[in-house]
Design an enzyme around this catalytic site. Structure first.
Site, PDB file in Angstrom:
ATOM      1  N   THR A 130       0.538  -1.317  -0.492  1.00  0.00           N
ATOM      2  CA  THR A 130      -0.004   0.388  -0.631  1.00  0.00           C
ATOM      3  C   THR A 130       0.939   1.382   0.004  1.00  0.00           C
ATOM      4  O   THR A 130       2.282   1.393   0.138  1.00  0.00           O
ATOM      5  CB  THR A 130      -0.924  -0.072   1.185  1.00  0.00           C
ATOM      6  OG1 THR A 130      -1.257   1.517   1.629  1.00  0.00           O
ATOM      7  CG2 THR A 130      -0.260  -0.095   2.557  1.00  0.00           C
ATOM      8  N   GLU A 132      -0.120   3.544   1.404  1.00  0.00           N
ATOM      9  CA  GLU A 132       0.122   4.420   2.881  1.00  0.00           C
ATOM     10  C   GLU A 132       1.883   3.922   3.759  1.00  0.00           C
ATOM     11  O   GLU A 132       2.384   4.334   4.653  1.00  0.00           O
ATOM     12  CB  GLU A 132      -0.924   3.567   3.726  1.00  0.00           C
ATOM     13  CG  GLU A 132      -2.417   4.224   3.391  1.00  0.00           C
ATOM     14  CD  GLU A 132      -2.476   4.995   3.912  1.00  0.00           C
ATOM     15  OE1 GLU A 132      -2.170   5.726   4.691  1.00  0.00           O
ATOM     16  OE2 GLU A 132      -3.727   6.068   3.079  1.00  0.00           O
ATOM     17  N   TYR A 154      -2.257   0.373  10.872  1.00  0.00           N
ATOM     18  CA  TYR A 154      -2.585   0.180   9.383  1.00  0.00           C
ATOM     19  C   TYR A 154      -1.155   0.136   8.141  1.00  0.00           C
ATOM     20  O   TYR A 154      -0.604  -0.884   7.423  1.00  0.00           O
ATOM     21  CB  TYR A 154      -3.044   0.827   8.641  1.00  0.00           C
ATOM     22  CG  TYR A 154      -3.554   0.071   7.057  1.00  0.00           C
ATOM     23  CD1 TYR A 154      -3.665  -1.229   6.929  1.00  0.00           C
ATOM     24  CD2 TYR A 154      -3.451   0.618   6.111  1.00  0.00           C
ATOM     25  CE1 TYR A 154      -4.608  -1.652   5.153  1.00  0.00           C
ATOM     26  CE2 TYR A 154      -3.122   0.755   4.588  1.00  0.00           C
ATOM     27  CZ  TYR A 154      -3.822  -0.669   4.210  1.00  0.00           C
ATOM     28  OH  TYR A 154      -3.792  -1.274   2.517  1.00  0.00           O
ATOM     29  N   LYS A 158       1.744  -3.307   7.298  1.00  0.00           N
ATOM     30  CA  LYS A 158       2.122  -3.525   6.280  1.00  0.00           C
ATOM     31  C   LYS A 158       3.280  -3.952   5.842  1.00  0.00           C
ATOM     32  O   LYS A 158       3.612  -3.917   4.991  1.00  0.00           O
ATOM     33  CB  LYS A 158       0.871  -2.150   5.165  1.00  0.00           C
ATOM     34  CG  LYS A 158      -0.265  -3.124   4.903  1.00  0.00           C
ATOM     35  CD  LYS A 158      -0.973  -3.870   3.562  1.00  0.00           C
ATOM     36  CE  LYS A 158      -1.753  -4.050   3.407  1.00  0.00           C
ATOM     37  NZ  LYS A 158      -2.006  -5.182   2.257  1.00  0.00           N
TER      38      LYS A 158
END
Length: 374
Positions: A130, A132, A154, A158
């Site tokens: 991701t 992010e 999150y 990840k």
């Protein structure tokens, strides 16, 4: 004898899983998906595929190593696409331990299951990473060499998934790689995600079924693409001679405000934004189509601090140069404007359909009450 392509997809019931299943079936793959046991039906995105001779489902869970080993041993896939995740950033602040178990340790469980089943040399693995990871960004735009600075539970989970894939690639010579996915949306996006929340609200407000929409940081910048285009890039990543990580993005950036403005325009509502921060408002200044003139002058979009994250990522912008050059992937296949239009048209139809269903139920209840229908 021609190689038999067998794909196993975790997260098969999601937006990406459903599009990827369709793509792989078109390419002649035998497609297997892992689903969790539930008393609630959450398979609407893949309902049209169930019963297809190339499509098969198995019960399993990213938190259960034994179930993953069993499915992988039975299916013996040539490709695994690990798409399953707790993928809502805001939820990760409320459920950080669960997020870590699925998004971090879950990746390790898949990699180890492949090794334990003796498929390390024959099974290629794609990990859905991701944007992010970049979090509190250190350069713009972001590419495969940009330093990571995760800014949520999150993203931290990840990041472990990204690095454990890289470790298994180098330690065990496994063909496993990550696609660093920037925001990718579609009409199949979950309704709690901001883009879908916006397009559904635009449709409902236009039809008089919702008063207004509340959002968080309107200044947040994102690189939004079409999920159906992105799954093609996932597949291309596993077709290369050597495993590598790729950024999957459009290379074009827009704000939450721009997305909102365009979505409402497609729903027949012209907005004017005024104010800043928590005081910003989107006021209706004109309508067209089915939208009521009574909306003019009303505040239809407001900002609420309830939707601000404890730490917010505000500037995500991907550089797809490597994917374009090495994979031959076209990041501009579906433009931002086309994506928003597609989503709004779908949700306008959904709102109309839901409204018609409500009327039918109300009419039926009235008939039953009056004894018209026996």
């Amino acid at each position: 004898m021609q190689k038999r392509n067998i794909a196993l997809i975790t997260g098969v019931t999601g937006q990406d899983g459903s599009y990827l299943s369709e793509l792989l079936i078109e390419k002649g793959y035998e497609v297997h998906g892992i689903i969790r046991r539930s008393s609630v039906d959450y398979r609407e995105r893949i309902a049209h595929l169930e019963g297809h001779p190339q499509f098969h489902l198995h019960y399993g869970d990213m938190g259960d190593s034994m179930s993953l080993v069993k499915v992988i041993a039975d299916v013996r896939p040539t490709e695994i696409y690990n798409l399953a995740a707790q993928s809502h950033v805001q939820v990760s602040f409320d459920a950080p331990e669960f997020t870590a178990d699925v998004d971090a340790t879950g990746v390790l469980r898949v990699l180890e299951a492949v090794r334990q089943c003796g498929l390390a040399e024959t099974c290629r693995i794609y990990q859905a990473s991701t944007s992010e990871l970049y979090g509190k960004v250190e350069e713009v735009p972001q590419n495969e060499n940009t330093p990571f600075h995760p800014y949520s539970p999150y993203a931290v989970a990840k990041l472990y998934g990204f690095w454990i894939v890289k470790e298994y690639r180098e330690a065990y010579n496994m063909f496993c790689c990550s696609g660093i996915l920037f925001n990718h949306e579609s009409e199949r996006r979950g309704e709690t995600f901001v883009t879908r929340k916006i397009t559904l609200a635009a449709g409902r407000i236009a039809e008089g079924l919702q008063d207004h929409l509340e959002l968080g940081n309107m200044d947040s910048l994102r690189d939004w693409g079409y999920a159906k285009d992105y799954v093609e890039c996932m597949w291309l990543i596993l077709q290369q001679e050597k495993p590598e990580d790729f950024v999957i993005a459009t290379g074009v950036q827009h704000s939450v405000r721009e997305f909102t403005d365009l979505a409402f325009k497609h729903a027949g509502i012209q907005l004017r934004f005024e104010g800043e921060g928590l005081n910003e408002k989107g006021i209706c200044v004109a309508v067209s189509g089915s939208a009521s003139e009574s909306l003019i002058g009303k505040t239809l979009v407001a900002v609420s601090e309830d939707f601000y994250r404890p730490t917010d990522v505000v500037n995500l912008w991907g550089d797809p140069t490597k994917a374009r050059a090495k994979l031959g992937w076209n990041p501009s296949k579906t433009s931002f404007e086309e994506l928003v239009k597609l989503m709004v048209e779908h949700d306008m139809a959904k709102v109309a359909s839901d409204g018609a269903a409500v009327k039918v139920r109300m009419n039926l209840a009235e008939y039953l009450e009056k004894g018209i229908v026996k």
